[in-house]
Design a protein around this motif. Sequence first.
Motif, PDB file in Angstrom:
ATOM      1  N   LEU A   1     -65.788  51.305  -0.720  1.00 53.59           N
ATOM      2  CA  LEU A   1     -65.779  51.769  -2.117  1.00 53.59           C
ATOM      3  C   LEU A   1     -65.440  50.617  -3.054  1.00 53.59           C
ATOM      4  N   MET A   2     -64.426  49.830  -2.685  1.00 60.26           N
ATOM      5  CA  MET A   2     -64.002  48.720  -3.540  1.00 60.26           C
ATOM      6  C   MET A   2     -65.105  47.668  -3.657  1.00 60.26           C
ATOM      7  N   GLU A   3     -65.793  47.423  -2.552  1.00 57.42           N
ATOM      8  CA  GLU A   3     -66.869  46.414  -2.588  1.00 57.42           C
ATOM      9  C   GLU A   3     -68.001  46.823  -3.516  1.00 57.42           C
TER      10      GLU A   3
ATOM     11  N   ALA B   1     -48.835  47.885  -7.916  1.00 52.80           N
ATOM     12  CA  ALA B   1     -50.247  47.626  -8.236  1.00 52.80           C
ATOM     13  C   ALA B   1     -51.117  48.254  -7.152  1.00 52.80           C
ATOM     14  N   THR B   2     -51.850  49.300  -7.520  1.00 53.69           N
ATOM     15  CA  THR B   2     -52.629  50.009  -6.489  1.00 53.69           C
ATOM     16  C   THR B   2     -53.722  49.116  -5.895  1.00 53.69           C
ATOM     17  N   GLY B   3     -54.311  48.234  -6.715  1.00 55.35           N
ATOM     18  CA  GLY B   3     -55.334  47.325  -6.178  1.00 55.35           C
ATOM     19  C   GLY B   3     -54.747  46.443  -5.084  1.00 55.35           C
TER      20      GLY B   3
ATOM     21  N   ASP C   1     -66.947  40.837 -23.532  1.00 56.33           N
ATOM     22  CA  ASP C   1     -67.442  39.500 -23.175  1.00 56.33           C
ATOM     23  C   ASP C   1     -66.319  38.627 -22.600  1.00 56.33           C
ATOM     24  N   GLU C   2     -65.081  38.866 -23.069  1.00 55.80           N
ATOM     25  CA  GLU C   2     -63.940  38.120 -22.525  1.00 55.80           C
ATOM     26  C   GLU C   2     -63.603  38.618 -21.106  1.00 55.80           C
ATOM     27  N   LEU C   3     -63.791  39.908 -20.850  1.00 50.47           N
ATOM     28  CA  LEU C   3     -63.548  40.440 -19.491  1.00 50.47           C
ATOM     29  C   LEU C   3     -64.485  39.751 -18.506  1.00 50.47           C
TER      30      LEU C   3
ATOM     31  N   GLY D   1     -52.496  42.500 -14.071  1.00 52.08           N
ATOM     32  CA  GLY D   1     -51.757  41.883 -12.968  1.00 52.08           C
ATOM     33  C   GLY D   1     -50.955  40.676 -13.435  1.00 52.08           C
ATOM     34  N   THR D   2     -51.586  39.857 -14.267  1.00 54.86           N
ATOM     35  CA  THR D   2     -50.908  38.651 -14.782  1.00 54.86           C
ATOM     36  C   THR D   2     -49.647  39.045 -15.544  1.00 54.86           C
ATOM     37  N   GLN D   3     -49.778  40.048 -16.389  1.00 51.94           N
ATOM     38  CA  GLN D   3     -48.619  40.456 -17.200  1.00 51.94           C
ATOM     39  C   GLN D   3     -47.605  41.217 -16.347  1.00 51.94           C
TER      40      GLN D   3
HETATM   41  P1  AP5 Z   1     -55.753  39.732 -14.128  1.00 47.45           P
HETATM   42  O1  AP5 Z   1     -54.332  39.681 -14.537  1.00 47.45           O
HETATM   43  O2  AP5 Z   1     -56.081  39.517 -12.691  1.00 47.45           O
HETATM   44  O3  AP5 Z   1     -56.422  41.092 -14.669  1.00 47.45           O
HETATM   45  P2  AP5 Z   1     -56.295  42.592 -14.150  1.00 47.45           P
HETATM   46  O4  AP5 Z   1     -56.334  43.460 -15.360  1.00 47.45           O
HETATM   47  O5  AP5 Z   1     -55.129  42.743 -13.223  1.00 47.45           O
HETATM   48  O6  AP5 Z   1     -57.667  42.682 -13.398  1.00 47.45           O
HETATM   49  P3  AP5 Z   1     -58.111  43.398 -12.051  1.00 47.45           P
HETATM   50  O7  AP5 Z   1     -59.562  43.023 -11.901  1.00 47.45           O
HETATM   51  O8  AP5 Z   1     -57.201  43.091 -10.912  1.00 47.45           O
HETATM   52  O9  AP5 Z   1     -57.987  44.887 -12.424  1.00 47.45           O
HETATM   53  P4  AP5 Z   1     -58.773  46.019 -11.837  1.00 47.45           P
HETATM   54  O10 AP5 Z   1     -58.142  47.167 -12.533  1.00 47.45           O
HETATM   55  O11 AP5 Z   1     -60.246  45.945 -11.919  1.00 47.45           O
HETATM   56  O12 AP5 Z   1     -58.548  45.833 -10.258  1.00 47.45           O
HETATM   57  P5  AP5 Z   1     -57.506  46.477  -9.240  1.00 47.45           P
HETATM   58  O13 AP5 Z   1     -57.057  45.395  -8.357  1.00 47.45           O
HETATM   59  O14 AP5 Z   1     -56.521  47.330  -9.932  1.00 47.45           O
HETATM   60  O15 AP5 Z   1     -56.557  38.689 -15.028  1.00 47.45           O
HETATM   61  C1  AP5 Z   1     -57.925  38.454 -14.826  1.00 47.45           C
HETATM   62  C2  AP5 Z   1     -58.238  36.946 -14.973  1.00 47.45           C
HETATM   63  O16 AP5 Z   1     -57.993  36.560 -16.326  1.00 47.45           O
HETATM   64  C3  AP5 Z   1     -57.368  36.024 -14.107  1.00 47.45           C
HETATM   65  O17 AP5 Z   1     -58.135  34.939 -13.702  1.00 47.45           O
HETATM   66  C4  AP5 Z   1     -56.244  35.578 -15.042  1.00 47.45           C
HETATM   67  O18 AP5 Z   1     -55.746  34.313 -14.675  1.00 47.45           O
HETATM   68  C5  AP5 Z   1     -56.966  35.552 -16.390  1.00 47.45           C
HETATM   69  N1  AP5 Z   1     -56.124  35.914 -17.527  1.00 47.45           N
HETATM   70  C6  AP5 Z   1     -55.158  36.874 -17.579  1.00 47.45           C
HETATM   71  N2  AP5 Z   1     -54.622  36.942 -18.806  1.00 47.45           N
HETATM   72  C7  AP5 Z   1     -55.272  36.008 -19.567  1.00 47.45           C
HETATM   73  C8  AP5 Z   1     -55.159  35.595 -20.930  1.00 47.45           C
HETATM   74  N3  AP5 Z   1     -54.299  36.173 -21.764  1.00 47.45           N
HETATM   75  N4  AP5 Z   1     -56.004  34.628 -21.367  1.00 47.45           N
HETATM   76  C9  AP5 Z   1     -56.894  34.043 -20.529  1.00 47.45           C
HETATM   77  N5  AP5 Z   1     -57.036  34.375 -19.214  1.00 47.45           N
HETATM   78  C10 AP5 Z   1     -56.236  35.356 -18.748  1.00 47.45           C
HETATM   79  O19 AP5 Z   1     -58.465  47.480  -8.434  1.00 47.45           O
HETATM   80  C11 AP5 Z   1     -59.476  47.003  -7.563  1.00 47.45           C
HETATM   81  C12 AP5 Z   1     -60.207  48.206  -6.951  1.00 47.45           C
HETATM   82  O20 AP5 Z   1     -59.265  49.011  -6.186  1.00 47.45           O
HETATM   83  C13 AP5 Z   1     -60.821  49.201  -7.935  1.00 47.45           C
HETATM   84  O21 AP5 Z   1     -62.101  48.770  -8.369  1.00 47.45           O
HETATM   85  C14 AP5 Z   1     -60.860  50.470  -7.094  1.00 47.45           C
HETATM   86  O22 AP5 Z   1     -61.945  50.433  -6.176  1.00 47.45           O
HETATM   87  C15 AP5 Z   1     -59.577  50.399  -6.309  1.00 47.45           C
HETATM   88  N6  AP5 Z   1     -58.452  51.070  -6.986  1.00 47.45           N
HETATM   89  C16 AP5 Z   1     -57.301  50.489  -7.443  1.00 47.45           C
HETATM   90  N7  AP5 Z   1     -56.507  51.395  -8.006  1.00 47.45           N
HETATM   91  C17 AP5 Z   1     -57.137  52.578  -7.913  1.00 47.45           C
HETATM   92  C18 AP5 Z   1     -56.833  53.904  -8.341  1.00 47.45           C
HETATM   93  N8  AP5 Z   1     -55.683  54.180  -8.985  1.00 47.45           N
HETATM   94  N9  AP5 Z   1     -57.732  54.890  -8.099  1.00 47.45           N
HETATM   95  C19 AP5 Z   1     -58.895  54.626  -7.446  1.00 47.45           C
HETATM   96  N10 AP5 Z   1     -59.243  53.406  -7.014  1.00 47.45           N
HETATM   97  C20 AP5 Z   1     -58.380  52.387  -7.248  1.00 47.45           C
END
Ligand code: AP5
Length: 218
Positions: A52-54, A30-32, A118-120, A14-16
Amino acid sequence: MRLLLFGAPASGKGTQADRLSERLGVPQVATGNILRAQVALRTELGVRAAALMERGDLVPDELMIEIIRVRLRQPDCTEGFLLDGFPRTVAQAEALDRLAQAMAIRIDRVLYLKVPDDELVRRISGRLTCAICNRSYFFDPGRPHPEACEEDGGLLLVREDDRPETARRRISVYVENTLPILVHYRDQSLVTEIDGLASVDEVTDRILSSLRSPHPAS
Ligand code: AP5
């Protein structure tokens, strides 16, 4: 340019995506974020997705595929898009192939943000998300931090699915269901691995420089 940002929960997709969308002039899909908006509006889809998400589980493929089918046909996606969080299963990846074929488009690159577990966990435990624009922030847990988003003043909150048990479940769902997709895209020579263990700026630079190179390193 049609890009797919791939990586574990909290790998920085998301950040990138936020930055790349601005730099490359293509929308972030972004599907999330789409699902969280539906949850907030308490639509039928939102109510179904919330439970499901929770738990950290995936929303059924057929719902996600339909969301993407509609979204990618919107006018702002004509010149390109940045997919963040889709596909997440092999079935979704295959559906995206079919959709791309039907739309006579192709995915140019799959950017795989590689970050150690561990970083995640560290990033998840320090993440706060804007209630209005979904922007993510990282603050060391337990330290004082701003309460509002610097963009729009929205309240910064801990995401429901960032609680430790759910976060662990999301990482294991990723390993089991999502990581296997890489084989699908490696077979198509689309994957570029990006070392995501660096500052946000550095990771953006790595992505942009990889996009300037004509041959993706798979
Ligand atoms: P961030 O940029 O927020 O990371 P991200 O990869 O976007 O993490 P998400 O947790 O949002 O991804 P996700 O795939 O689990 O969730 P999503 O919303 O898609 O960065 C994370 C943190 O690190 C932030 O605090 C940031 O500031 C920091 N950070 C970033 N880069 C950094 C760096 N280089 N150095 C240091 N710190 C850094 O999905 C949520 C839920 O939705 C899923 O669990 C599922 O239930 C559902 N869902 C979504 N899409 C689908 C799909 N296609 N199919 C089925 N279910 C889905």
